[in-house]
Enzyme design. Sequence first.
Site: not given
Length: 869
Positions: A347, A678, A726, A735
Site C-alpha cells: 500500500d 501483492h 504467488d 505481499e
Amino acid sequence: MTPSRRRRTALAAATTLVLTGATAGVAHAEVPPDAPEQLRNGDFSAGTAPWFSYGTGALGVTDGRLCTTVPGGLANPWDAGIGQDAVPLIAGAEYELSFDVSATPGAALKAVLQLGSAPYTTYADATATATGTAAHVTKTFTSPADNPGAQLIFQIGGSPDPQTFCLDNVSLRGGEAAPPYEPDTGPRVRVNQVGYLPGGPKNATVVTDATDPLPWQLKSAAGAVVADGETTPHGVDAASAQHVQTVNFSAYRTPGTGYTLVVDGETSHPFDISGTRYDRLRADSLQFFYAQRSGTPIDGDLLGAAYARPAGHLGVAPNQGDTDVPCQPGVCDYSLDVRGGWYDAGDHGKYVVNGGIATYQLLNAFERTKTAASAAGGAALGDATLRVPERGNQVPDILDEARWELEFLLRMQVPAGRPLAGMAHHKIHDRSWTGLPLAPQDDPQPRELHPPSTAATLNLAAVAAQCARLFAPYDAAFAARCGTAAKTAYAAAKAHPAVYASAADGNGGGAYEDSNVTDEFYWAAVELWLTTGDQAYLADLTASPLHTADVFDAGGAFGWQSVAALGRLDLATVPNTLPAAERTRIRASVTAAADRYLAAQRGQAYGLPFPGDANAYVWGSNSNIVNNAVVLATAFDLTRDTKYRDGAVRSADYLLGRNALNMSYVTGWGEQHARNQHSRIFAHQLDPDLPNPPAGSLAGGANAALQDPYAANLLAGCAPMFCYVDDINSYATNEVAINWNSALAWLASFLADQGDAAAVPAPTCAVTYTTHGSWPDGFTTQVTVRNTGTSPVDGWTLRWAFTGDQQVQHFWSAQLTQSGATVTAKNESWNATIAPGSTITFGLNGATSGGPNPTPTLITLDGAACTLS
C-alpha cells in the site's frame, strides 16, 4: 510480520451492518438449487472475516448479523461500504445474489459485483431500500466476464442521517465449484536454486515414498557425475505433510555453474557453487528500498526503465499529501510535513513502528561491519556500492538509504508546544483503502496523521540514537539532530508510557497495534546508552525485566511488535563498557538462542531454524525465518564457531528454493521464483504495462491462517508450507514489506561476506588497546601488537573502527589515517618487522564530543582478526 500486525486485517475488521430491503429486479437467468456457493461466511457464523468495510464504524456481529454504523452526510453511496474480495465469476455462467438487510432509521443501498480496481467495471448490481425491518433481496444474472477475483460491495453511504446497517444470509450461488488447487512444484528434488558456498553446507530434500536410502548423483552442467552418495530417510515432514529424504553433498567444494542433483529418477533445478553468488543479492535486496521511496522521482537509469515514475505524495494533483498532512478528526489541530520515507508494503501507508525495525536492520547491517571479522571493514557497503541517487557523496550508500526513512521518522515527531510534544505519530496513510493497481503519484485519497503512540515514540528514540552514533563521522549536524530527537522522544515516552495505537484504527492502513511496550523501552534505553554513555539510560536498561529474560522466541527471534532482542543483540556486539562478566552473560544468551535454532533446524527436513507446526507459519513467516538466521549469524560473529555460520547459510536455502513448493521466494533469484507479490505499484499481473516487483523482493511466505479471501478460497486445508500462492490477490501470503526486505538484506550481506566459507583460521596476533587518559573532548590511547604466529610479519596494517565521532588527531610510532569511523595504522620503516613472539607499540591522541569511547571489539592485522587482551 504476525497476523496482529497487518494492515489487511482492517479489510476484514468487524462493521455493524443490517441490510433489509425491497426485492431487486430479476434478470433472465436460472440458477439450480445445488449451484455452488461463491461467498465465504455469508451467515457470519465465523465472525466478520473475510468481510471488510470502509467509511464506516467498526464491523461486528450482533444477533448473528453483520452490523456497522455509517455517518450521515456522505456525498455518495460509494463513500461507505461493506465488501468481500476474491469472488470468482465465470463468463456466461448464471448466478443468484441474495441477502437480508435492514437499516435504522432507514436508507437506500446498492449491492455491486465489480472489478475490484480501476475502472471498477460493474458485472451486476441490486438496489434496495433498507428499513428497520429486515427485507430479503434476490437478484439473478449472467456474468459478462471471467474474473477469479471480483469484488462484492454493499454501497451504504449517501444518507443525510447516520445509519445502522445490518446484513445477514448473504449468498452468491452459481458458476462452478472451484477445482482443487494443485501447485506446480516441478521436480521432486528441492535445492537452493541460487547456489551454495564452496566451503559451506550443501543440503537438499527429495520428496519420495521410498523408505530406504536412495542413491544420489551431483552432475556438472556438462552432465558428468562429480559426486555421489546416499540419501538419509526422514519420514513425514510435519510442515509439508510430505514423505521426504534429505541429501548432504557438503563435501563437494568445486566452484561451477549449472550443477544439478539427481535422485529417485528426478533432476533438480540447476544451481551454482560459488563464493560470490550472494554479492548481487546483497545489492538487489537493498535496492528494494529505493523502489519503495516516497516523495522523490524514481530514476529509471538506476533501477531500470520499467521502474521509473514521478514523485508520489508531494501534493501534486491528484495527490493530497504528504507535505501538509492534517490529523484525523479530533486528534490534533496542526498539520505536518511528513514527506519522504518508504512505502511500507503493498500500500501507500507509512508506519513508524515498521519503519523503525526496517531502518534498524539497515543501520545494523552497516554497524556489524565494524565488529564482524568476515565483513572486511564494510567495503562492500561503502559509497558507490548501490544504485541510489546519493552515491558518490563520501557516505556509505546503505546509510544514505537508511537516511531517507530516518528523515521521515524525524518529521513524525510532535512539535514542541503541542500536546504530547516529543512523541511520534503512529502512522500516516490514506483515509480509505485503495484498490490495485495504483501508482503513488495517482493516489487521490486524502492523507491523515494518526494519533501518537508510545510504541512509535520509542521506535523513533531507538533508531534515532543509532543514527546519532553511525552518522557522526559523516554528517555531524544530522547526527546531532538525530541525537536530540532520540532523547526528546525517550523523555516523552517516559512521560506518556501507555499511549497505545488502537486495534480498530485500520481503515485505509494497518493498525499496527501494540499494548505491551516494555520491549520498546528496553530497546530504546540500550541504543541511547550505547550512543551517549549516559548512566540514566544504563539504569533503565538494567532495571528492565527483559535485561535478564530470554528474549528470543522460537517462531521469530524478533519483529516489529517484539523488539527486545534488538537491544540484546546490540549489547552483545556494539563495543560498550559493561562489566566483562555482564558482557559474557549477554553474549551467552545469544549463543544459547542460536543453539536452540540449530536444534530446530536439525529436526526440519527443509532445514529451517524454526518450528514445523502450523503456529509458526504466520503472516510474514519468511521474515521470521530470516530473523532467526540473523541470530545464528550474530552468534558466528561473536564466537567464530562455524556451526553458527553453517546454520545461517542453510537457512537461506529455504527462501531460495529448498521448500515444499520448490520455488524461490525472492523475485529474480532462482529458476522458479515469486513474481506476483501483492503491490499497488508493481502490479504487472493486473496491468501488463506495469513491472513485477524488482529483483531482490522477498514475498511474505506461507501463512497457515489464510487471512485473505483469495488464499482462503484457494488453499483451504493446506499443509502449513503449502499455504502460499504467488498471486497479487493474496496479501496475507504474498505481499512485499520493508521489514521483510530489511531482514533479507541483512542476511544477504552476511552471506556475501562469507565468500568461500573456508575454515576460520586461528589468530596469529594479539592486541592490547589501552586508553590511558580521557577528558571531556579527547583521549590518549596506546596499542600493542604481538605476533603470536610462527612466521615473522614484514610490513603490517592494523585496522579498527570507532563507535561514534572519535577522530584521530596525533599519532606516533605508526602512520595513521581515518576514513569515516575506520582507523588504519601502518608501520614506520623502523618497526615494519614483527618477529614471532615480539611486539610493537604505537599511540594516538583523539578528539571526541564527550560520548562513550569503548575499546574496539575487532582489530585486524593485515585483514585477519587478532585476539584482544
